[in-house]
Write an enzyme that holds these catalytic residues in place. Structure first.
Site, PDB file in Angstrom:
ATOM      1  N   HIS A 155       0.840  -1.202   0.000  1.00 31.08           N
ATOM      2  CA  HIS A 155       0.000   0.000   0.000  1.00 31.08           C
ATOM      3  C   HIS A 155       0.883   1.263   0.000  1.00 31.08           C
ATOM      4  O   HIS A 155       0.729   2.144  -0.842  1.00 31.08           O
ATOM      5  CB  HIS A 155      -0.913  -0.028   1.229  1.00 31.08           C
ATOM      6  CG  HIS A 155      -1.897   1.099   1.284  1.00 31.08           C
ATOM      7  ND1 HIS A 155      -3.183   0.978   0.831  1.00 31.08           N
ATOM      8  CD2 HIS A 155      -1.777   2.388   1.710  1.00 31.08           C
ATOM      9  CE1 HIS A 155      -3.827   2.134   0.984  1.00 31.08           C
ATOM     10  NE2 HIS A 155      -2.987   3.010   1.518  1.00 31.08           N
ATOM     11  N   GLU A 156       1.819   1.301   0.913  1.00 31.73           N
ATOM     12  CA  GLU A 156       2.633   2.517   1.047  1.00 31.73           C
ATOM     13  C   GLU A 156       3.586   2.686  -0.138  1.00 31.73           C
ATOM     14  O   GLU A 156       3.898   3.809  -0.534  1.00 31.73           O
ATOM     15  CB  GLU A 156       3.388   2.523   2.389  1.00 31.73           C
ATOM     16  CG  GLU A 156       2.498   2.393   3.632  1.00 31.73           C
ATOM     17  CD  GLU A 156       1.323   3.382   3.689  1.00 31.73           C
ATOM     18  OE1 GLU A 156       1.411   4.450   3.057  1.00 31.73           O
ATOM     19  OE2 GLU A 156       0.319   3.057   4.361  1.00 31.73           O
TER      20      GLU A 156
ATOM     21  N   HIS B 163       1.743   4.564  -2.757  1.00 30.55           N
ATOM     22  CA  HIS B 163       1.775   6.013  -2.500  1.00 30.55           C
ATOM     23  C   HIS B 163       3.152   6.577  -2.863  1.00 30.55           C
ATOM     24  O   HIS B 163       3.260   7.644  -3.468  1.00 30.55           O
ATOM     25  CB  HIS B 163       1.499   6.290  -1.015  1.00 30.55           C
ATOM     26  CG  HIS B 163       0.053   6.199  -0.621  1.00 30.55           C
ATOM     27  ND1 HIS B 163      -0.933   6.921  -1.246  1.00 30.55           N
ATOM     28  CD2 HIS B 163      -0.563   5.478   0.352  1.00 30.55           C
ATOM     29  CE1 HIS B 163      -2.113   6.648  -0.667  1.00 30.55           C
ATOM     30  NE2 HIS B 163      -1.913   5.773   0.293  1.00 30.55           N
TER      31      HIS B 163
ATOM     32  N   GLU C 257      -4.834   7.554  -3.341  1.00 31.69           N
ATOM     33  CA  GLU C 257      -5.247   6.257  -2.818  1.00 31.69           C
ATOM     34  C   GLU C 257      -5.380   5.231  -3.947  1.00 31.69           C
ATOM     35  O   GLU C 257      -5.180   4.033  -3.727  1.00 31.69           O
ATOM     36  CB  GLU C 257      -6.569   6.406  -2.042  1.00 31.69           C
ATOM     37  CG  GLU C 257      -6.954   5.202  -1.207  1.00 31.69           C
ATOM     38  CD  GLU C 257      -6.056   4.953   0.001  1.00 31.69           C
ATOM     39  OE1 GLU C 257      -5.103   5.727   0.231  1.00 31.69           O
ATOM     40  OE2 GLU C 257      -6.298   3.966   0.708  1.00 31.69           O
TER      41      GLU C 257
HETATM   42 ZN    ZN Z   1      -3.445   5.069   1.615  1.00 36.27          ZN
END
Ligand code: ZN
Length: 460
Positions: A229-230, A233, A259
């Site tokens: 997830h990170e 980003h 996101e």
């Molecule tokens: Zn996020």
């Protein structure tokens, strides 16, 4: 910070917010924007000066409508309310937080009315996080997701998997995670991977993007999907145009778009068959004792279980957007005053029972689980679902253009997807509004169809 310091810190936050507000609404600043708007610098609407002035003007005009008193009061109340939320959550007592929630929504109502809106009050709040998005479009999007996903969830409803106690030594987890981050294209010369209390990614400046991760000895996937997830980003931040750092042209276009990048790598890449065809043998080698007897398909089955639960951040991919839908509905009621804070726990439980078939037994696993409202982030939740919607559309378009991606992943090749995203999303910064960016990249306006299709194909 000791508890006794909270009140003074709240005063400091209020003062700072007031000073920033004064600077950002200085009439001279408005005059300078007008000078550029009337000049040939903005002749090309897609050029950096026009993009920057357009975005700065939007912020300036919004900010100018909000009185300094309200800005200061919101900063003070959210600083105090966040502390009250921590306390209420720890003691599992919603009444400790209830008066703060009322005040926060009263302040948000005042802000929305000051800023103005075309449709409903909630439009004014969403606009701050996802410019151009409206309550009406969000309602239609959520209605479609609810009608398509609730039956899918019901069909897949399974008891939570029995927890298989397996040991994943932490130093090996850190080494494995680092290896995967590099393989996906995280630039270690322009970023760091460290330990954090909660997973996060923050961009300090060009060439300095930092990820914080938490690892769990008996639960490899929790730390690992935090990483994916990170990294999503981080790849966005690392792909922004450095020469425009500090201006909208060099900044992400919206929370929803940010996101979309994290959810794309976390779910559409990280839960795919190809991804694990490549990485699973290495994972088995790293954690031989835990996984040598678990076949790839068994492992993938565990990763992709669907089970309605109470906690948003632990939700699987299929039920996740239903958690967001519930918050979207409840916060609109709180903002309009149709729902009083005192009635929130009951409304929360009822909505969970109706949509997900589960209801919290206490406030901690119910309406006290998220920090957003305590921090004054109202209108923020829908950006999570917008992220999932954009991600599915972008992934589908990338697969069409440079796929089949699953085959590439199986060969350990992630560059073509990363470069496609860089070309169609990252490098543009805020050049186009999020919806326009999606349409340019995929050929269609934002629409939940791709997400529903993707989930139905993979889970249905
Ligand atoms: Zn996020």
């Amino acid at each position: 910070m000791p508890h006794g310091g909270v009140a003074h810190r709240a005063d400091q936050m209020a003062l700072l917010a007031g000073i920033v507000h004064d600077r950002g609404t200085d009439p001279r600043y408005g005059e300078l924007l007008s000078v550029i708007e009337a000049s040939s610098l903005v002749a090309d609407p897609e050029g950096a000066p026009a993009v920057n002035v357009r975005e700065l003007r939007r912020e300036f005009d919004r900010e100018r409508k909000i009185p300094r008193r309200l800005v200061e009061e919101s900063a003070r109340v959210t600083a105090l309310a966040s502390q009250a939320w921590v306390e209420a959550r720890k003691r599992n007592e919603f009444p400790l937080f209830e008066p703060w929630l009322d005040r926060i929504f009263a302040l948000a109502r005042e802000e929305a009315d000051a800023v103005g809106y075309a449709g409903t009050r909630y439009d004014a709040m969403v606009e701050d996080y996802e410019p151009g998005m409206t309550t009406e479009r969000l309602s239609a999007l959520f209605a479609r997701l609810e009608s398509d996903l609730v039956p899918l969830v019901d069909a897949l409803r399974s008891e939570p998997a029995p927890v298989v106690a397996r040991e994943y030594p932490l130093p090996r987890q850190r080494a494995f995670v680092k290896m995967v981050a590099a393989a996906l294209g995280f630039d270690f010369d322009g970023g760091r991977l460290d330990i954090g209390q909660h997973p996060f990614c923050t961009s300090i400046g060009p060439g300095d993007v930092r990820i914080g991760l938490r690892y769990y000895r008996r639960d490899f996937t929790r730390g690992f999907f935090g990483l994916l997830h990170e990294v999503g980003h981080a790849l966005y931040d690392q792909g922004l145009d450095r020469t425009h750092f500090g201006t909208p042209m060099g900044d992400a276009v919206s929370l929803g778009m940010h996101e979309s990048q994290s959810r794309l790598w976390e779910n559409l890449v990280g839960r795919s068959h190809g991804f694990w065809r490549h990485f699973y043998p290495q994972l088995q080698t790293a954690f031989h004792d835990a996984l040598h007897s678990v076949p790839l398909d068994g492992f993938l089955g565990e990763l992709n279980r669907v089970a309605p639960g109470l906690i948003r951040v632990h939700a699987d991919e299929v039920t996740y957007n239903l958690h967001v839908l519930i918050r979207f509905e409840l916060e609109r009621g709180l903002l309009d005053g149709d729902l009083r804070a005192a009635d929130l726990p009951a409304a929360w439980a009822e909505r969970y029972r109706r949509t997900l078939g589960v209801a919290p037994k206490n406030d901690r696993t119910g309406c006290l689980q998220d920090v957003h409202w305590a921090e004054g982030l109202i209108g923020y939740f829908p950006t999570y679902t917008l992220g999932n919607v954009y991600a599915a559309q972008l992934f589908e378009a990338a697969d069409r253009a440079v796929g089949p991606l699953d085959e590439a992943f199986a060969a350990g090749e992630f560059r073509s997807l990363r470069e496609w995203l860089g070309e169609h999303v990252h490098r543009h910064g805020s050049r186009y509004a999020a919806a326009a960016l999606v349409e340019r990249a995929t050929g269609s306006a934002p629409d939940p169809g791709a997400l529903v299709k993707n989930l139905t194909r993979r889970y249905g």
